[in-house]
Design a protein around this motif. Structure first.
Motif, PDB file in Angstrom:
ATOM      1  N   THR A  19      10.508  17.220  -7.098  1.00  0.00           N
ATOM      2  CA  THR A  19       9.559  18.326  -7.255  1.00  0.00           C
ATOM      3  C   THR A  19       9.930  19.234  -8.429  1.00  0.00           C
ATOM      4  N   ASP A  20      11.157  19.109  -8.935  1.00  0.00           N
ATOM      5  CA  ASP A  20      11.596  19.898 -10.075  1.00  0.00           C
ATOM      6  C   ASP A  20      11.412  19.137 -11.392  1.00  0.00           C
ATOM      7  N   SER A  21      10.838  17.937 -11.318  1.00  0.00           N
ATOM      8  CA  SER A  21      10.554  17.171 -12.532  1.00  0.00           C
ATOM      9  C   SER A  21       9.494  17.900 -13.347  1.00  0.00           C
ATOM     10  N   ILE A  29       1.840  10.938  -8.143  1.00  0.00           N
ATOM     11  CA  ILE A  29       2.892  11.117  -9.147  1.00  0.00           C
ATOM     12  C   ILE A  29       4.197  11.542  -8.485  1.00  0.00           C
ATOM     13  N   LEU A  30       4.114  12.441  -7.511  1.00  0.00           N
ATOM     14  CA  LEU A  30       5.318  12.856  -6.797  1.00  0.00           C
ATOM     15  C   LEU A  30       5.918  11.675  -6.036  1.00  0.00           C
ATOM     16  N   ALA A  31       5.075  10.896  -5.372  1.00  0.00           N
ATOM     17  CA  ALA A  31       5.567   9.733  -4.630  1.00  0.00           C
ATOM     18  C   ALA A  31       6.235   8.733  -5.565  1.00  0.00           C
ATOM     19  N   TRP A  32       5.674   8.557  -6.753  1.00  0.00           N
ATOM     20  CA  TRP A  32       6.264   7.644  -7.737  1.00  0.00           C
ATOM     21  C   TRP A  32       7.678   8.082  -8.108  1.00  0.00           C
ATOM     22  N   ILE A  33       7.864   9.381  -8.330  1.00  0.00           N
ATOM     23  CA  ILE A  33       9.202   9.884  -8.669  1.00  0.00           C
ATOM     24  C   ILE A  33      10.131   9.731  -7.477  1.00  0.00           C
ATOM     25  N   GLN A  34       9.646  10.046  -6.287  1.00  0.00           N
ATOM     26  CA  GLN A  34      10.466   9.919  -5.081  1.00  0.00           C
ATOM     27  C   GLN A  34      10.897   8.477  -4.828  1.00  0.00           C
ATOM     28  N   GLN A  35      10.090   7.537  -5.256  1.00  0.00           N
ATOM     29  CA  GLN A  35      10.405   6.122  -5.082  1.00  0.00           C
ATOM     30  C   GLN A  35      11.282   5.570  -6.197  1.00  0.00           C
ATOM     31  N   GLY A  36      11.741   6.445  -7.077  1.00  0.00           N
ATOM     32  CA  GLY A  36      12.663   6.017  -8.128  1.00  0.00           C
ATOM     33  C   GLY A  36      12.035   5.879  -9.495  1.00  0.00           C
ATOM     34  N   ALA A  37      10.772   6.298  -9.648  1.00  0.00           N
ATOM     35  CA  ALA A  37      10.076   6.222 -10.951  1.00  0.00           C
ATOM     36  C   ALA A  37      10.186   4.827 -11.550  1.00  0.00           C
ATOM     37  N   PRO A  43       0.803  -1.233   0.000  1.00  0.00           N
ATOM     38  CA  PRO A  43       0.000   0.000   0.000  1.00  0.00           C
ATOM     39  C   PRO A  43       0.829   1.273   0.000  1.00  0.00           C
ATOM     40  N   ASP A  44       2.106   1.167   0.346  1.00  0.00           N
ATOM     41  CA  ASP A  44       2.963   2.356   0.382  1.00  0.00           C
ATOM     42  C   ASP A  44       3.741   2.557  -0.913  1.00  0.00           C
ATOM     43  N   SER A  45       3.596   1.645  -1.860  1.00  0.00           N
ATOM     44  CA  SER A  45       4.306   1.752  -3.133  1.00  0.00           C
ATOM     45  C   SER A  45       3.356   2.192  -4.235  1.00  0.00           C
ATOM     46  N   VAL A  46       3.907   2.870  -5.232  1.00  0.00           N
ATOM     47  CA  VAL A  46       3.116   3.295  -6.391  1.00  0.00           C
ATOM     48  C   VAL A  46       3.411   2.330  -7.535  1.00  0.00           C
ATOM     49  N   TYR A  47       2.354   1.740  -8.079  1.00  0.00           N
ATOM     50  CA  TYR A  47       2.480   0.790  -9.182  1.00  0.00           C
ATOM     51  C   TYR A  47       2.096   1.496 -10.475  1.00  0.00           C
ATOM     52  N   PHE A  48       3.080   1.636 -11.348  1.00  0.00           N
ATOM     53  CA  PHE A  48       2.947   2.516 -12.504  1.00  0.00           C
ATOM     54  C   PHE A  48       1.765   2.157 -13.395  1.00  0.00           C
ATOM     55  N   GLU A  49       1.736   0.933 -13.933  1.00  0.00           N
ATOM     56  CA  GLU A  49       0.691   0.587 -14.897  1.00  0.00           C
ATOM     57  C   GLU A  49      -0.683   0.477 -14.248  1.00  0.00           C
ATOM     58  N   GLN A  50      -0.742   0.058 -13.008  1.00  0.00           N
ATOM     59  CA  GLN A  50      -2.023  -0.137 -12.351  1.00  0.00           C
ATOM     60  C   GLN A  50      -2.618   1.159 -11.808  1.00  0.00           C
TER      61      GLN A  50
END
Length: 249
Positions: free
Chosen positions: A111-113, A144-152, A59-66
């Motif tokens: 945040t500068d992405s 989206i920010l969390a996804w980038i912070q987690q390494g995209a 639950p703490d991870s962002v899953y890109f395609e889903q």
């Protein structure tokens, strides 16, 4: 002396006959397995894909395609903007590879992405999606920010598919909001179809359009037009909800 030699020979023979040390069996990845080695299995020369096979979903991870790609496709990848054909400003937002390579992701300064900046811009003239389209919600931008912070990363997981207690509030409304609402809102919705509340969603559901386009049935235009699309589980949930009369539950 002879007995001593015989004993020594017996010990050596016993040692040679002992089974080899047991080791953990080698695990050979199956055809659907992915390894986090920094390459894309479908394109070994691609070093930007960081596909990881993680099950079950965290639950703490962002899953890109889903989770994330449907938002980008619905709100940004339509014709004239950031589809493969239009590629406005050279930005394409239809799959993991195109998002990673064209949307200005900066892992060292999330945040500068560029992707996050244009979605979060307070000026309606500069933000994306542009006015009069609605901006992304706070939770969508935070994801989206969390996804980038987690390494995209292009993380994958297996989600449980609930086909027993399907409801509008828990399943259908979030699905439509994520996959469809970006194109089907405002004063000029795609195809003239609004999907902005229960009444408009129910209308399309009972007409057969919602399931037809989601399931890519013959005679219907496949929706969404790009990206990973709606999963088999989500299509089945739509079917069950419609079969139940599309209740506001």
């Amino acid at each position: 002396m002879q007995l001593k030699h015989q004993l020594l020979a017996a010990v050596v023979l016993a040692y040679l006959l002992m089974p080899a040390c047991e080791r953990e069996p080698a695990v050979v990845p199956g055809p659907n397995s992915t390894i986090n080695n920094g390459t894309n299995p479908s394109n070994p020369t691609d070093s930007t894909d960081t596909t990881v096979n993680t099950m079950p979903c965290d639950p703490d991870s962002v899953y890109f395609e889903q989770q994330l790609l449907p938002i980008l496709v619905s709100n940004c990848a339509m014709s004239g903007c950031h589809s493969t054909e239009s590629h406005r400003d050279g930005v394409v937002l239809v799959d993991y590879q195109s998002v990673r390579t064209t949307s200005g992701i900066r892992l060292n300064d999330p945040t500068d992405s560029e992707l996050y900046e244009v979605l979060s811009d307070s000026d309606p003239e500069d933000r994306m999606p542009p006015a009069p389209r609605d901006p992304l919600s706070s939770s969508e931008k935070a994801m989206i920010l969390a996804w980038i912070q987690q390494g995209a990363q292009n993380l994958h997981c297996d989600q449980a598919c609930d086909t027993v207690s399907v409801s509008f509030s828990l399943h259908i409304a979030p699905l439509v909001q994520t996959q469809c609402a970006g194109c089907h809102q405002g004063s000029n919705p795609s195809g003239g179809v609004l999907l902005n509340n229960y009444a408009t969603i129910r209308e399309q559901a009972l007409s057969g359009q919602l399931v037809g386009t989601a399931a890519h049935l013959p005679g219907f235009q496949p929706m969404p037009p790009a990206g990973a699309g709606i999963s088999d589980c989500e299509v089945r949930q739509l079917e069950l909800w419609v079969e139940a009369g599309a209740p506001e539950n």
